[in-house]
Design an enzyme around this catalytic site. Sequence first.
Site, PDB file in Angstrom:
ATOM      1  N   HIS A 277       0.853  -1.189   0.000  1.00 24.25           N
ATOM      2  CA  HIS A 277       0.000   0.000   0.000  1.00 24.25           C
ATOM      3  C   HIS A 277       0.885   1.233   0.000  1.00 24.25           C
ATOM      4  CE1 HIS A 277      -3.203   2.769   1.146  1.00 24.25           C
ATOM      5  NE2 HIS A 277      -4.050   1.811   0.800  1.00 24.25           N
ATOM      6  N   ASP A 332      -7.820  -5.431   0.166  1.00 22.68           N
ATOM      7  CA  ASP A 332      -8.315  -6.278  -0.921  1.00 22.68           C
ATOM      8  C   ASP A 332      -7.913  -7.744  -0.792  1.00 22.68           C
ATOM      9  OD1 ASP A 332      -9.563  -4.140  -2.131  1.00 22.68           O
ATOM     10  OD2 ASP A 332      -7.819  -3.614  -3.332  1.00 22.68           O
TER      11      ASP A 332
HETATM   12  N1  ACO Z   1       4.220  -7.602  -4.261  1.00 26.84           N
HETATM   13  C1  ACO Z   1       5.546  -7.574  -4.448  1.00 26.84           C
HETATM   14  N2  ACO Z   1       6.306  -6.453  -4.398  1.00 26.84           N
HETATM   15  C2  ACO Z   1       5.678  -5.299  -4.146  1.00 26.84           C
HETATM   16  C3  ACO Z   1       4.284  -5.244  -3.926  1.00 26.84           C
HETATM   17  C4  ACO Z   1       3.556  -6.448  -3.992  1.00 26.84           C
HETATM   18  N3  ACO Z   1       2.239  -6.463  -3.814  1.00 26.84           N
HETATM   19  N4  ACO Z   1       3.927  -3.959  -3.690  1.00 26.84           N
HETATM   20  C5  ACO Z   1       5.050  -3.237  -3.771  1.00 26.84           C
HETATM   21  N5  ACO Z   1       6.112  -4.032  -4.047  1.00 26.84           N
HETATM   22  C6  ACO Z   1       7.513  -3.630  -4.187  1.00 26.84           C
HETATM   23  C7  ACO Z   1       7.780  -3.072  -5.587  1.00 26.84           C
HETATM   24  O1  ACO Z   1       8.158  -4.082  -6.480  1.00 26.84           O
HETATM   25  C8  ACO Z   1       8.893  -2.098  -5.299  1.00 26.84           C
HETATM   26  O2  ACO Z   1      10.084  -2.840  -5.113  1.00 26.84           O
HETATM   27  P1  ACO Z   1      11.517  -2.226  -5.531  1.00 26.84           P
HETATM   28  O3  ACO Z   1      11.687  -1.011  -4.678  1.00 26.84           O
HETATM   29  O4  ACO Z   1      12.447  -3.332  -5.222  1.00 26.84           O
HETATM   30  O5  ACO Z   1      11.377  -1.897  -6.990  1.00 26.84           O
HETATM   31  C9  ACO Z   1       8.518  -1.521  -3.936  1.00 26.84           C
HETATM   32  O6  ACO Z   1       7.731  -2.523  -3.316  1.00 26.84           O
HETATM   33  C10 ACO Z   1       7.726  -0.234  -4.019  1.00 26.84           C
HETATM   34  O7  ACO Z   1       6.627  -0.421  -4.914  1.00 26.84           O
HETATM   35  P2  ACO Z   1       5.836   0.787  -5.582  1.00 26.84           P
HETATM   36  O8  ACO Z   1       4.884   0.229  -6.570  1.00 26.84           O
HETATM   37  O9  ACO Z   1       6.752   1.854  -6.032  1.00 26.84           O
HETATM   38  O10 ACO Z   1       5.126   1.371  -4.299  1.00 26.84           O
HETATM   39  P3  ACO Z   1       3.720   2.017  -4.203  1.00 26.84           P
HETATM   40  O11 ACO Z   1       3.704   2.826  -2.995  1.00 26.84           O
HETATM   41  O12 ACO Z   1       3.334   2.715  -5.460  1.00 26.84           O
HETATM   42  O13 ACO Z   1       2.846   0.675  -4.037  1.00 26.84           O
HETATM   43  C11 ACO Z   1       0.859  -0.442  -4.645  1.00 26.84           C
HETATM   44  C12 ACO Z   1       1.509   0.649  -3.796  1.00 26.84           C
HETATM   45  C13 ACO Z   1       0.740   0.057  -6.090  1.00 26.84           C
HETATM   46  C14 ACO Z   1      -0.541  -0.670  -4.084  1.00 26.84           C
HETATM   47  C15 ACO Z   1       1.682  -1.747  -4.607  1.00 26.84           C
HETATM   48  O14 ACO Z   1       1.904  -2.154  -3.291  1.00 26.84           O
HETATM   49  C16 ACO Z   1       1.037  -2.863  -5.417  1.00 26.84           C
HETATM   50  O15 ACO Z   1       1.205  -2.907  -6.629  1.00 26.84           O
HETATM   51  N6  ACO Z   1       0.306  -3.795  -4.747  1.00 26.84           N
HETATM   52  C17 ACO Z   1      -0.412  -4.862  -5.447  1.00 26.84           C
HETATM   53  C18 ACO Z   1      -1.745  -4.341  -5.941  1.00 26.84           C
HETATM   54  C19 ACO Z   1      -2.711  -4.102  -4.817  1.00 26.84           C
HETATM   55  O16 ACO Z   1      -2.930  -4.955  -3.961  1.00 26.84           O
HETATM   56  N7  ACO Z   1      -3.349  -2.925  -4.853  1.00 26.84           N
HETATM   57  C20 ACO Z   1      -4.382  -2.564  -3.881  1.00 26.84           C
HETATM   58  C21 ACO Z   1      -3.958  -1.435  -3.014  1.00 26.84           C
HETATM   59  S1  ACO Z   1      -5.164  -1.096  -1.774  1.00 26.84           S
HETATM   60  C22 ACO Z   1      -6.402  -0.309  -2.599  1.00 26.84           C
HETATM   61  O17 ACO Z   1      -6.203   0.326  -3.604  1.00 26.84           O
HETATM   62  C23 ACO Z   1      -7.750  -0.424  -2.074  1.00 26.84           C
END
Ligand code: ACO
Length: 397
Positions: A277, A332
């Site tokens: 998140h 979720d």
């Molecule tokens: N699984 C594996 N790795 C992850 C995940 C995940 N679910 N989420 C983040 N990371 C990692 C990324 O690969 C990245 O790694 P790196 O620094 O080595 O490249 C790091 O964590 C940061 O990720 P970002 O995408 O830049 O962080 P952000 O703050 O934008 O992430 C997000 C938020 C988009 C929700 C992300 O956690 C994600 O994609 N999760 C999966 C989708 C999801 O469940 N979304 C629902 C969110 S809750 C809602 O909207 C109601």
Amino acid sequence: MATSEKQLEELALKQYGEKSVYSRGLENVIIKYTALTFIDGNKGILKYRGIPIEEIASKGTYEELIYLFLYGKLPNREELNKLKDTLNSNYEVPKEVLDAIYMMPKDSDPIALLELSTAVLAGLEKDFKWSKDTDKQRAIEIIPKMAAMVANVYRHKEGKSPKIPSPSDSYARSFLEACFDRKVTDEEANVMDKALVLYADHEVPASTTAGLVVVSTLSDMYSGIVGALAALKGPLHGGAAEAAFRQFLEIGSPDRVEEWFNEKIIKGKNRLMGFGHRVYKVYDPRAKIFKSLAESLTQKNPDARKYYEIAKKLEELGINQFGSKGIYPNTDFYSGIVYYALGFPVYMYTALFALSRTLGWLAHFIEYVDEQHRLIRPRAVYVGPENASWIPMDQRS
Ligand code: ACO
């Protein structure tokens, strides 16, 4: 081309001066004030108007929350009854709205159908005007229309005929009965109500922000919802509940979790959906409540129980792997199991999220337009060529 964060920050400074801020994904940018929802992402705290989500989910109802968000206080009995009357008398939607849903192919995306039907409402109301005197009342009249539209998206996709939710003692019950063509139990209505409460608002995520951009132009409330729906649809936001549950379906049985995790997440480097998140760096408090709802709801349902067992194992592996990076289950991760146990197909999960979040969207739109309105218009750092000339067609490479 300058692409590193540092170069972009320097360019922003050069192009727009010291007041400018470059922030990829608008991270850490504050776009409004709010008295609706408070989140402490490091401590895993979520409060609606100061009340912890745990307390609201155990004691409150969605109707009380509608009043709390819009009027800033919990309703007394008389106010609650009046609000319920307004909800009950506004489920009806114009024929054109139902036509828009039912003319589309049955395999259309549910959120696209909601965007379409909400846009029809915008089209039918030609002289929408924001007004502090009527905005809250109008929001209360729009919310039940969303229940009618979501129910009919489901009905259409299931090959059923149009049906408007009937008045009842609860919004959740009216909605479920319009979907399922049967009386639902108190337990079912109660669980649906809790899901509505848990998803009702979450400050300014992508969907709310998209809607705020729309209404900041003084476009109407319906168009704001269309913008919010469009942003909600993506798998990184509202689409994640469906994506998370599809993982459980793909895994198929609890003894396959480890193998799947190693293959898809570790080797395949795919994101674990329903994890991570932007704001929470610890366990999402809503996920804890959804988990316990899923736990109790699946006790007597072996099919749904299987997915709960899969999710629990996957959670453990996910936390072991990503917990140190602040990546934990989000709301979720377990919500799909609750929807599944209620009898909804996986394709409906994002639409069910939208049904609930319509309240948060409208409350934020009203807070923004009525109290702190300003057109949202950010800037972009220009990184293209500085001076170029038009090249005639026969001289182009
Ligand atoms: N699984 C594996 N790795 C992850 C995940 C995940 N679910 N989420 C983040 N990371 C990692 C990324 O690969 C990245 O790694 P790196 O620094 O080595 O490249 C790091 O964590 C940061 O990720 P970002 O995408 O830049 O962080 P952000 O703050 O934008 O992430 C997000 C938020 C988009 C929700 C992300 O956690 C994600 O994609 N999760 C999966 C989708 C999801 O469940 N979304 C629902 C969110 S809750 C809602 O909207 C109601």
